[in-house]
Design a protein around this motif. Sequence first.
Motif, PDB file in Angstrom:
ATOM      1  N   THR A  51       0.856  -1.185   0.000  1.00 41.42           N
ATOM      2  CA  THR A  51       0.000   0.000   0.000  1.00 41.42           C
ATOM      3  C   THR A  51       0.897   1.242   0.000  1.00 41.42           C
ATOM      4  OG1 THR A  51      -1.669  -1.233   1.243  1.00 41.42           O
ATOM      5  CG2 THR A  51      -1.881   1.172   1.191  1.00 41.42           C
ATOM      6  N   PRO A  52       0.836   2.063  -1.057  1.00 44.73           N
ATOM      7  CA  PRO A  52       1.789   3.170  -1.187  1.00 44.73           C
ATOM      8  C   PRO A  52       1.945   4.067   0.040  1.00 44.73           C
ATOM      9  CG  PRO A  52       0.640   2.887  -3.246  1.00 44.73           C
ATOM     10  CD  PRO A  52      -0.027   1.958  -2.248  1.00 44.73           C
ATOM     11  N   HIS A  53       0.844   4.480   0.683  1.00 44.08           N
ATOM     12  CA  HIS A  53       1.011   5.381   1.831  1.00 44.08           C
ATOM     13  C   HIS A  53       1.656   4.664   3.020  1.00 44.08           C
ATOM     14  CE1 HIS A  53      -2.952   3.759   3.102  1.00 44.08           C
ATOM     15  NE2 HIS A  53      -2.576   4.106   4.324  1.00 44.08           N
ATOM     16  N   LEU A  54       1.474   3.355   3.119  1.00 39.64           N
ATOM     17  CA  LEU A  54       2.139   2.602   4.185  1.00 39.64           C
ATOM     18  C   LEU A  54       3.607   2.345   3.836  1.00 39.64           C
ATOM     19  CD1 LEU A  54      -0.704   0.094   5.138  1.00 39.64           C
ATOM     20  CD2 LEU A  54      -0.080   2.264   6.254  1.00 39.64           C
ATOM     21  N   ILE A  55       3.900   2.067   2.584  1.00 40.87           N
ATOM     22  CA  ILE A  55       5.293   1.912   2.138  1.00 40.87           C
ATOM     23  C   ILE A  55       6.071   3.187   2.449  1.00 40.87           C
ATOM     24  CG2 ILE A  55       6.817   1.600   0.147  1.00 40.87           C
ATOM     25  CD1 ILE A  55       4.501  -0.051  -1.138  1.00 40.87           C
ATOM     26  N   GLU A  56       5.428   4.324   2.261  1.00 40.31           N
ATOM     27  CA  GLU A  56       6.089   5.602   2.558  1.00 40.31           C
ATOM     28  C   GLU A  56       6.456   5.694   4.039  1.00 40.31           C
ATOM     29  OE1 GLU A  56       5.363  10.415   2.184  1.00 40.31           O
ATOM     30  OE2 GLU A  56       4.035   9.056   1.110  1.00 40.31           O
ATOM     31  N   GLU A  57       5.653   5.103   4.915  1.00 40.56           N
ATOM     32  CA  GLU A  57       5.946   5.156   6.350  1.00 40.56           C
ATOM     33  C   GLU A  57       7.194   4.360   6.725  1.00 40.56           C
ATOM     34  OE1 GLU A  57       2.844   4.564   9.238  1.00 40.56           O
ATOM     35  OE2 GLU A  57       1.326   5.068   7.734  1.00 40.56           O
ATOM     36  N   TRP A  58       7.394   3.207   6.090  1.00 36.81           N
ATOM     37  CA  TRP A  58       8.529   2.369   6.487  1.00 36.81           C
ATOM     38  C   TRP A  58       9.712   2.436   5.524  1.00 36.81           C
ATOM     39  CZ3 TRP A  58      10.080  -1.598   3.293  1.00 36.81           C
ATOM     40  CH2 TRP A  58       9.147  -2.114   2.402  1.00 36.81           C
TER      41      TRP A  58
ATOM     42  N   GLY B 176      19.754  -0.736   7.694  1.00 38.20           N
ATOM     43  CA  GLY B 176      18.418  -0.209   7.450  1.00 38.20           C
ATOM     44  C   GLY B 176      17.281  -1.212   7.468  1.00 38.20           C
ATOM     45  N   TRP B 177      17.486  -2.384   6.862  1.00 33.58           N
ATOM     46  CA  TRP B 177      16.369  -3.323   6.747  1.00 33.58           C
ATOM     47  C   TRP B 177      15.793  -3.756   8.091  1.00 33.58           C
ATOM     48  CZ3 TRP B 177      13.489  -3.219   2.814  1.00 33.58           C
ATOM     49  CH2 TRP B 177      13.979  -3.104   1.515  1.00 33.58           C
ATOM     50  N   PRO B 178      16.593  -4.067   9.111  1.00 34.59           N
ATOM     51  CA  PRO B 178      15.966  -4.435  10.395  1.00 34.59           C
ATOM     52  C   PRO B 178      15.065  -3.340  10.963  1.00 34.59           C
ATOM     53  CG  PRO B 178      18.257  -5.129  10.369  1.00 34.59           C
ATOM     54  CD  PRO B 178      18.048  -4.262   9.142  1.00 34.59           C
ATOM     55  N   ARG B 179      15.478  -2.083  10.825  1.00 34.39           N
ATOM     56  CA  ARG B 179      14.639  -0.974  11.304  1.00 34.39           C
ATOM     57  C   ARG B 179      13.359  -0.872  10.483  1.00 34.39           C
ATOM     58  NH1 ARG B 179      19.662   1.786  11.241  1.00 34.39           N
ATOM     59  NH2 ARG B 179      18.913   3.035   9.501  1.00 34.39           N
ATOM     60  N   MET B 180      13.476  -1.077   9.178  1.00 31.96           N
ATOM     61  CA  MET B 180      12.286  -1.007   8.326  1.00 31.96           C
ATOM     62  C   MET B 180      11.309  -2.119   8.682  1.00 31.96           C
ATOM     63  SD  MET B 180      13.973  -0.039   4.695  1.00 31.96           S
ATOM     64  CE  MET B 180      15.370   1.071   4.692  1.00 31.96           C
ATOM     65  N   ILE B 181      11.835  -3.304   8.950  1.00 32.71           N
ATOM     66  CA  ILE B 181      10.955  -4.423   9.332  1.00 32.71           C
ATOM     67  C   ILE B 181      10.316  -4.164  10.687  1.00 32.71           C
ATOM     68  CG2 ILE B 181      10.903  -6.893   9.869  1.00 32.71           C
ATOM     69  CD1 ILE B 181      12.968  -7.229   7.544  1.00 32.71           C
ATOM     70  N   ASP B 182      11.017  -3.504  11.595  1.00 29.67           N
ATOM     71  CA  ASP B 182      10.400  -3.087  12.863  1.00 29.67           C
ATOM     72  C   ASP B 182       9.179  -2.213  12.591  1.00 29.67           C
ATOM     73  OD1 ASP B 182      12.402  -4.352  14.340  1.00 29.67           O
ATOM     74  OD2 ASP B 182      13.482  -2.490  14.787  1.00 29.67           O
ATOM     75  N   THR B 183       9.306  -1.286  11.657  1.00 30.92           N
ATOM     76  CA  THR B 183       8.199  -0.384  11.339  1.00 30.92           C
ATOM     77  C   THR B 183       7.069  -1.134  10.651  1.00 30.92           C
ATOM     78  OG1 THR B 183       9.773   1.435  11.166  1.00 30.92           O
ATOM     79  CG2 THR B 183       7.578   1.816  10.256  1.00 30.92           C
ATOM     80  N   ILE B 184       7.390  -2.073   9.755  1.00 30.13           N
ATOM     81  CA  ILE B 184       6.355  -2.910   9.124  1.00 30.13           C
ATOM     82  C   ILE B 184       5.568  -3.643  10.211  1.00 30.13           C
ATOM     83  CG2 ILE B 184       5.968  -4.985   7.717  1.00 30.13           C
ATOM     84  CD1 ILE B 184       8.391  -3.992   5.991  1.00 30.13           C
TER      85      ILE B 184
END
Length: 136
Positions: free
Chosen positions: A26-33, A120-128
Amino acid sequence: MTETRSIVIERDIAHPPEKIWRALTTPHLIEEWLMKNAFAPIAGHRFQLRADWGTVDCEVLAIEPGRALAYSWNAGDDATGLRSTVTWTLTPTPTGTRLRMEQSGFRKGQPHYYGGAMAGWPRMIDTIEAIAARPD
């Protein structure tokens, strides 16, 4: 043939695959993480990820709704830039989802790309995971 490295992160997340899938597509959620984008969950769709520092050119390579997503991740110029593939796999578990992310294609001589992705990826997965925890 050029030898490449990959980054693989697997995590069990206590939310169903559909909640993780929504965060990944979902684009707006992708923007968040991750970054601003014009993502569409359609094989062959080309899009950019945009940040203050620049852009990443991407193309959806494969999609299996709710289960798997792969896209190219091309940053920098053709000679020295990163030409990689990001693959997400979602596997249902009794307690939620096993999320697997692999970014493959890091060439020798690209420690800045590899190191940035490793951090970066571990932090992004935390946000997901945090996005998936929200009520719909």
